[in-house]
Write an enzyme that holds these catalytic residues in place. Structure first.
Site, PDB file in Angstrom:
ATOM      1  CD  GLU A 144      -3.068  -1.038   0.379  1.00  0.00           C
ATOM      2  OE1 GLU A 144      -3.330   0.089  -0.094  1.00  0.00           O
ATOM      3  OE2 GLU A 144      -3.723  -2.056   0.101  1.00  0.00           O
ATOM      4  CB  CYS A 198      -1.615   7.443   1.403  1.00  0.00           C
ATOM      5  SG  CYS A 198      -3.111   6.630   1.968  1.00  0.00           S
TER       6      CYS A 198
HETATM    7  P1  NAD Z   1       8.146   4.671   4.999  1.00  0.00           P
HETATM    8  O1  NAD Z   1       8.229   3.864   3.771  1.00  0.00           O
HETATM    9  O2  NAD Z   1       9.262   5.607   5.317  1.00  0.00           O
HETATM   10  O3  NAD Z   1       7.994   3.750   6.300  1.00  0.00           O
HETATM   11  C1  NAD Z   1       7.044   2.707   6.391  1.00  0.00           C
HETATM   12  C2  NAD Z   1       7.583   1.596   7.263  1.00  0.00           C
HETATM   13  O4  NAD Z   1       8.775   1.085   6.677  1.00  0.00           O
HETATM   14  C3  NAD Z   1       7.935   2.012   8.684  1.00  0.00           C
HETATM   15  O5  NAD Z   1       7.401   1.047   9.572  1.00  0.00           O
HETATM   16  C4  NAD Z   1       9.453   2.008   8.707  1.00  0.00           C
HETATM   17  O6  NAD Z   1       9.983   1.578   9.927  1.00  0.00           O
HETATM   18  C5  NAD Z   1       9.825   1.013   7.631  1.00  0.00           C
HETATM   19  N1  NAD Z   1      11.083   1.358   6.952  1.00  0.00           N
HETATM   20  C6  NAD Z   1      11.567   2.594   6.651  1.00  0.00           C
HETATM   21  N2  NAD Z   1      12.744   2.513   5.990  1.00  0.00           N
HETATM   22  C7  NAD Z   1      13.032   1.195   5.885  1.00  0.00           C
HETATM   23  C8  NAD Z   1      14.110   0.459   5.291  1.00  0.00           C
HETATM   24  N3  NAD Z   1      15.138   1.067   4.712  1.00  0.00           N
HETATM   25  N4  NAD Z   1      14.066  -0.897   5.365  1.00  0.00           N
HETATM   26  C9  NAD Z   1      13.035  -1.523   5.962  1.00  0.00           C
HETATM   27  N5  NAD Z   1      11.996  -0.866   6.529  1.00  0.00           N
HETATM   28  C10 NAD Z   1      11.975   0.459   6.500  1.00  0.00           C
HETATM   29  O7  NAD Z   1       6.743   5.418   4.870  1.00  0.00           O
HETATM   30  P2  NAD Z   1       6.111   6.460   5.861  1.00  0.00           P
HETATM   31  O8  NAD Z   1       6.942   7.691   5.859  1.00  0.00           O
HETATM   32  O9  NAD Z   1       5.758   5.821   7.141  1.00  0.00           O
HETATM   33  O10 NAD Z   1       4.721   6.780   5.124  1.00  0.00           O
HETATM   34  C11 NAD Z   1       4.606   7.709   4.106  1.00  0.00           C
HETATM   35  C12 NAD Z   1       4.356   7.061   2.778  1.00  0.00           C
HETATM   36  O11 NAD Z   1       3.411   6.013   2.915  1.00  0.00           O
HETATM   37  C13 NAD Z   1       3.760   8.001   1.758  1.00  0.00           C
HETATM   38  O12 NAD Z   1       4.346   7.756   0.510  1.00  0.00           O
HETATM   39  C14 NAD Z   1       2.298   7.630   1.731  1.00  0.00           C
HETATM   40  O13 NAD Z   1       1.628   7.951   0.541  1.00  0.00           O
HETATM   41  C15 NAD Z   1       2.370   6.161   1.950  1.00  0.00           C
HETATM   42  N6  NAD Z   1       1.140   5.674   2.515  1.00  0.00           N
HETATM   43  C16 NAD Z   1       0.373   4.849   1.777  1.00  0.00           C
HETATM   44  C17 NAD Z   1      -0.834   4.408   2.292  1.00  0.00           C
HETATM   45  C18 NAD Z   1      -1.741   3.492   1.532  1.00  0.00           C
HETATM   46  O14 NAD Z   1      -2.684   3.004   2.128  1.00  0.00           O
HETATM   47  N7  NAD Z   1      -1.500   3.245   0.268  1.00  0.00           N
HETATM   48  C19 NAD Z   1      -1.242   4.829   3.559  1.00  0.00           C
HETATM   49  C20 NAD Z   1      -0.412   5.678   4.261  1.00  0.00           C
HETATM   50  C21 NAD Z   1       0.785   6.101   3.753  1.00  0.00           C
END
Ligand code: NAD
Length: 456
Positions: free
Chosen positions: A209, A243
């Site tokens: 997602e 998002c």
């Molecule tokens: P992110 O990708 O930075 O983090 C998400 C998760 O990934 C966190 O739990 C984090 O600990 C983990 N993570 C971060 N870097 C990592 C790595 N290098 N290796 C492994 N795990 C890692 O995203 P975010 O900042 O939490 O959220 C923002 C993004 O999420 C935006 O792009 C938004 O559009 C998207 N989003 C999508 C939805 C949806 O339902 N499609 C909902 C909410 C947010």
């Protein structure tokens, strides 16, 4: 607790089939809802400390949706989990065919920070309904909400069934090194790729997602006042950290100026003249994101807002006007309270531009012309969206929620969530009373003709 030990305990629990029983699934879902309800004050407090998010907004965008998902699962899980009989082709007669949903087994859910409860616990509800064990890894950025979820889950459920593991990138990477039967990730496209690569090592199915730049069209025949009202609400809810927020507006040139004025007046009405003092306006998650967003505030294009108070993680609701597709702000998902507005005259070049860009999570159209609406829906690929509204498609559990291409793969909510955490086992059952000789050698022309007819 040691991560590997938890994963192993969950595998055993799943192998023993203990999470599969329908009564057990319902009991655990009821227990989860009761726990969340009992702990509402703690949940409200934690999210206020992380975001300054009001109880109303927390209920509307997090707990209300979560309760609805739990209720729907409790009501329908027996029906969803039932084997479904399908038609049996002539070639397999006599026989009976059916599809048997089965849980994947042990699942991992990695949550994003922007709606911490909903985005972590709603997939967990789907995993539970489908009969899986589940480890959740809430985002580490909102510290208080992560801690509160871990407390509620870990103090009340058998860790071999449900467990929350808190932590950052290192913890996520360790989790990703183990073999899960399903991984459900919500977050950025960049990290989505890391998750997909790690899952590929074990051939683990993933739902991703992700995000993207969601466009929003406003045509001249739209009800401008109501369109502006709905757009401003949807864009500045959670300070744009949504998002599916409309990332940018494409406004028909003939109403461009008047619509800008309408947007401005709706900001004052909806967010208030002084958003810094408003109890309804959310803060930016941290200073890194404040700095990232600050760089997007082009002073030459500023129409409304642009106020940044770093110490408060505050950015006022901002509108940028006369933006073009080549501007810096049109390169990445904004994910904050900045709304660029682009005027357009001809639809076709705009559609071409959208089709050349990564597929967005959402798309919105404001207007009355159903031919134009159909044209956009037919031509542009995106996750989901609304006509004459924003965000609200997410509230309907009958609509599978998910992205396409760069904005994700797979979907959830309601039965779609159950499906996302289930394998559909296909079974053909044959009786012993008859065995047509046709498939056995020696083969001849007559048998070939019969086989042709049976497939036909
Ligand atoms: P992110 O990708 O930075 O983090 C998400 C998760 O990934 C966190 O739990 C984090 O600990 C983990 N993570 C971060 N870097 C990592 C790595 N290098 N290796 C492994 N795990 C890692 O995203 P975010 O900042 O939490 O959220 C923002 C993004 O999420 C935006 O792009 C938004 O559009 C998207 N989003 C999508 C939805 C949806 O339902 N499609 C909902 C909410 C947010």
């Amino acid at each position: 607790m040691d991560i590997q030990a938890i994963v192993e305990r969950q595998k055993l629990f799943a192998i023993e089939g203990r999470a599969k029983d329908i009564i057990f699934r319902k009991q655990q879902l009821i227990k989860l809802k009761t726990l969340l309800q009992e702990n509402e004050p703690m949940l409200f407090k934690a999210i206020y400390e992380d975001f300054k998010k009001s109880e109303f907004e927390t209920y509307l965008t997090e707990l209300g949706m979560l309760y609805h998902e739990i209720d729907l699962a409790i009501k329908n899980v027996a029906k969803w989990a039932k084997p479904k009989v399908v038609r049996t082709e002539l070639i397999s007669q006599p026989g009976k065919s059916y599809i048997l949903p089965e849980p994947f087994g042990t699942t991992l859910i990695i949550g994003a920070w922007n709606y911490p409860y909903q985005l972590t616990l709603s997939p967990m509800v789907a995993a539970m309904a489908a009969g899986n064990t589940c480890i959740i890894k809430p985002s580490e950025l909102p510290l208080n909400t992560s801690a509160v979820m871990a407390k509620i889950i870990n103090q009340n459920f058998d860790p071999a069934y449900l467990y929350a593991i808190e932590g950052g990138v290192d913890v996520t990477q360790e989790l990703l090194s183990y073999r899960f039967d399903k991984i459900f990730f919500t977050g950025s496209t960049t990290v989505g790729k890391i998750v997909a690569k790690a899952a590929a090592e074990h051939l683990t199915p993933v739902t991703l997602e992700l995000g993207g730049k969601s466009p929003c069209f406003v045509f001249a025949d739209a009800n401008l006042k109501m369109s502006a009202q709905r757009i401003i609400w949807g864009k500045f809810l959670n300070a744009g950290q949504t998002c599916i927020a409309p990332d940018y507006l494409l406004v028909e040139a003939s109403i461009y100026q008047s619509f800008l004025e309408e947007l401005k007046s709706q900001i004052n009405k909806i967010v208030g003249i002084n958003p810094l003092e408003s109890e309804s306006y959310v803060r930016i998650i941290n200073q890194n994101h404040v700095h990232r967003l600050q760089k997007l505030l082009d002073p030459e294009k500023l129409f409304v807002g642009g106020e940044v108070i770093e110490a408060e993680n505050f950015i006022s609701p901002t509108i940028l006007k006369d933006v073009t597709f080549t501007d810096e702000i049109m390169k990445e998902e904004i994910f904050g309270p900045i709304l660029p507005v682009l005027p357009f005259t001809d639809l076709q070049p705009v559609l071409h531009e959208l089709k050349m860009r990564p597929r967005p999570l959402s798309l919105y159209i404001f207007g009355k012309d159903s031919t134009v609406q159909k044209q956009i829906l037919h031509e542009v690929s995106f996750g989901g969206g609304c006509i004459n509204d924003v965000l609200m498609h997410i509230t309907n559990s009958q609509l599978p929620f998910g992205g396409v291409g760069n904005s994700g793969m797979g979907n959830y909510h309601g039965e779609a969530g159950f499906k996302s955490f289930s394998h559909f086992k296909s079974i053909l059952k044959k009786p012993f009373w008859f065995e047509p000789p046709i498939k056995y050698a020696p083969y001849n022309k007559l048998k070939l003709r019969i086989v042709r007819a049976l497939f036909g």
